[in-house]
Scaffold this motif. Structure first.
Motif, short mmCIF file in Angstrom:
data_model
loop_
_atom_site.label_atom_id
_atom_site.label_comp_id
_atom_site.label_asym_id
_atom_site.label_seq_id
_atom_site.Cartn_x
_atom_site.Cartn_y
_atom_site.Cartn_z
N ALA A 1 30.31 -20.66 53.69
CA ALA A 1 30.23 -21.85 54.53
C ALA A 1 28.82 -22.45 54.49
CB ALA A 1 30.61 -21.51 55.96
N VAL A 2 27.80 -21.60 54.61
CA VAL A 2 26.41 -22.07 54.54
C VAL A 2 26.14 -22.71 53.19
CG1 VAL A 2 24.00 -21.31 54.48
CG2 VAL A 2 25.53 -20.46 56.27
N HIS A 3 26.60 -22.05 52.12
CA HIS A 3 26.39 -22.58 50.78
C HIS A 3 27.09 -23.92 50.59
CE1 HIS A 3 25.72 -22.59 46.45
NE2 HIS A 3 27.01 -22.83 46.26
N ALA A 4 28.33 -24.00 51.08
CA ALA A 4 29.11 -25.24 50.92
C ALA A 4 28.44 -26.40 51.65
CB ALA A 4 30.53 -25.03 51.45
N LEU A 5 27.91 -26.14 52.84
CA LEU A 5 27.23 -27.19 53.59
C LEU A 5 25.94 -27.61 52.90
CD1 LEU A 5 27.83 -25.86 57.21
CD2 LEU A 5 28.87 -27.89 56.16
N ALA A 6 25.22 -26.62 52.35
CA ALA A 6 23.98 -26.93 51.63
C ALA A 6 24.28 -27.78 50.39
CB ALA A 6 23.26 -25.64 51.24
N GLN A 7 25.41 -27.52 49.74
CA GLN A 7 25.79 -28.30 48.57
C GLN A 7 26.04 -29.77 48.93
OE1 GLN A 7 24.76 -26.18 46.06
NE2 GLN A 7 26.49 -26.97 44.90
N LEU A 8 26.39 -30.01 50.19
CA LEU A 8 26.58 -31.39 50.66
C LEU A 8 25.27 -32.02 51.13
CD1 LEU A 8 29.89 -30.97 52.73
CD2 LEU A 8 29.63 -31.91 50.43
N GLY A 9 24.19 -31.27 51.04
CA GLY A 9 22.89 -31.78 51.47
C GLY A 9 22.52 -31.41 52.88
N HIS A 10 23.35 -30.59 53.54
CA HIS A 10 23.09 -30.16 54.92
C HIS A 10 22.33 -28.84 54.89
CE1 HIS A 10 25.64 -33.40 56.05
NE2 HIS A 10 26.78 -32.80 55.76
N THR A 11 21.02 -28.89 54.98
CA THR A 11 20.21 -27.67 54.93
C THR A 11 19.64 -27.28 56.28
OG1 THR A 11 18.26 -28.97 54.29
CG2 THR A 11 19.60 -28.03 52.51
N ARG A 12 19.60 -28.22 57.22
CA ARG A 12 19.16 -27.91 58.59
C ARG A 12 20.43 -27.67 59.41
NH1 ARG A 12 16.60 -32.37 56.62
NH2 ARG A 12 14.32 -32.29 56.36
N LEU A 13 20.80 -26.42 59.53
CA LEU A 13 22.08 -26.05 60.12
C LEU A 13 21.88 -25.54 61.55
CD1 LEU A 13 23.52 -23.99 57.10
CD2 LEU A 13 23.62 -26.46 57.46
N LEU A 14 22.75 -25.98 62.44
CA LEU A 14 22.74 -25.52 63.83
C LEU A 14 24.13 -25.08 64.21
CD1 LEU A 14 21.56 -25.34 66.75
CD2 LEU A 14 22.23 -27.75 67.03
N THR A 15 24.27 -23.86 64.71
CA THR A 15 25.56 -23.44 65.25
C THR A 15 25.45 -23.27 66.76
OG1 THR A 15 27.35 -21.81 65.19
CG2 THR A 15 25.12 -20.97 64.83
N GLU A 16 26.48 -23.71 67.46
CA GLU A 16 26.55 -23.58 68.91
C GLU A 16 27.65 -22.60 69.30
OE1 GLU A 16 24.93 -28.15 69.59
OE2 GLU A 16 27.05 -27.72 69.90
N GLY A 17 27.99 -21.72 68.36
CA GLY A 17 28.99 -20.69 68.63
C GLY A 17 30.40 -21.18 68.44
N GLY A 18 31.32 -20.55 69.14
CA GLY A 18 31.15 -19.57 70.17
C GLY A 18 30.76 -18.17 69.71
N PRO A 19 30.92 -17.22 70.67
CA PRO A 19 30.50 -15.85 70.43
C PRO A 19 31.13 -15.19 69.20
CG PRO A 19 30.87 -16.20 72.75
CD PRO A 19 31.35 -17.44 72.06
#
Length: 268
Positions: free
Chosen positions: A188-206
């Motif tokens: 998931a992190v890699h896929a988002l980075a491939q779209l240019g999203h490198t500043r990632l924030l997750t708000e959960g949940g737990p």
């Protein structure tokens, strides 16, 4: 913020200037600025590797929610930091259950951060990426029908094709980040980075945060400690599989207001 317990020269200077006043949004944005991650070797010139941070709130006795929601244990200062962290991110990653429980809406553009986002090469607002295996989501909600930036859905290769089609019809972009029903956090992190999203924030949940911790992809935790006690059987900020060896993080900064503590911890 009324106080800042600094651990860097920059924050020490800011705190010494006037420790009794409220911190401006620009100052909060400086405190919570994303680090300069080394260039992604698989990217082009000027590319940067992804940095995943989480933002969570917990009571003194470890509850991440009260009556199923985080708002009752939050505060005005917590929401200001919540908004600042969103304004700095390329994408907000959230679990499907949290979308349902918290009534998630699209991220909005904020004029206070417009110049900062433009200088960073970002759009007017972050995208929201929903992690969902079953795609049991209400696609008539504003999160899908009227976002400023199209909502992303991270799911597995075995997701129901009918639900996938419904998501795409609603305007969402579906991204496969797992071989089965579930989502692999690293993919998931890699896929988002491939779209240019490198500043990632997750708000959960737990549950989602627990999976990210277990997968070793979490770089930073922004934790609000609420001066409240709830008892009961509420979840902690992270659940699910445990790690073999506890991950040790470093304190980057610590803010305080009305007894609430706002810590920022990151990888050594």
């Amino acid at each position: 913020m009324r106080r800042l317990f600094p651990v860097t020269q920059e924050t020490a200077t800011a705190a010494a200037a006037d420790p009794g006043r409220e911190w401006t949004l620009d100052e909060l944005a400086d405190v919570y600025a994303y680090p300069c991650r080394p260039t992604d070797p698989q990217g082009g010139p000027g590319s940067r590797g992804p940095w995943l941070r989480a933002n969570m709130v917990s009571t003194l006795d470890g509850a991440a929610q009260h009556d199923g929601r985080s708002h009752p244990i939050s505060s005005a200062a917590d929401m200001r930091i919540f908004g600042t962290l969103r304004a700095l991110a390329d994408v907000v990653v959230v679990g499907a259950e949290t979308v349902r429980q918290e009534g998630y809406r699209p991220a909005r553009a904020r004029k206070e951060f417009a110049a900062r986002r433009e200088a960073a090469g970002q759009g007017p607002a972050p995208a929201v990426a929903v992690v969902s295996a079953g795609l049991e989501l209400d696609f008539s909600l504003p999160l899908f029908t009227s976002p400023l930036v199209p909502t992303l859905i991270l799911t597995g290769a075995s997701a129901d094709p009918h639900r996938t089609a419904a998501a795409e019809k609603a305007g969402a972009r579906v991204i496969v980040a797992g071989d089965g029903m579930g989502v692999d956090p690293a993919r998931a992190v890699h896929a988002l980075a491939q779209l240019g999203h490198t500043r990632l924030l997750t708000e959960g949940g737990p549950r989602l945060l627990g999976q990210m911790i277990a997968a070793g992809v979490l770089d930073e935790l922004c934790l609000t400690v609420s001066p409240t006690l709830t008892a009961g059987d509420a979840q902690r900020i992270a659940g699910g599989p445990s790690v073999v060896v506890p991950h040790r993080f470093v304190l980057g900064s610590l803010l305080e207001e009305d007894g609430f503590l706002f810590g920022r911890y990151h990888r050594p």
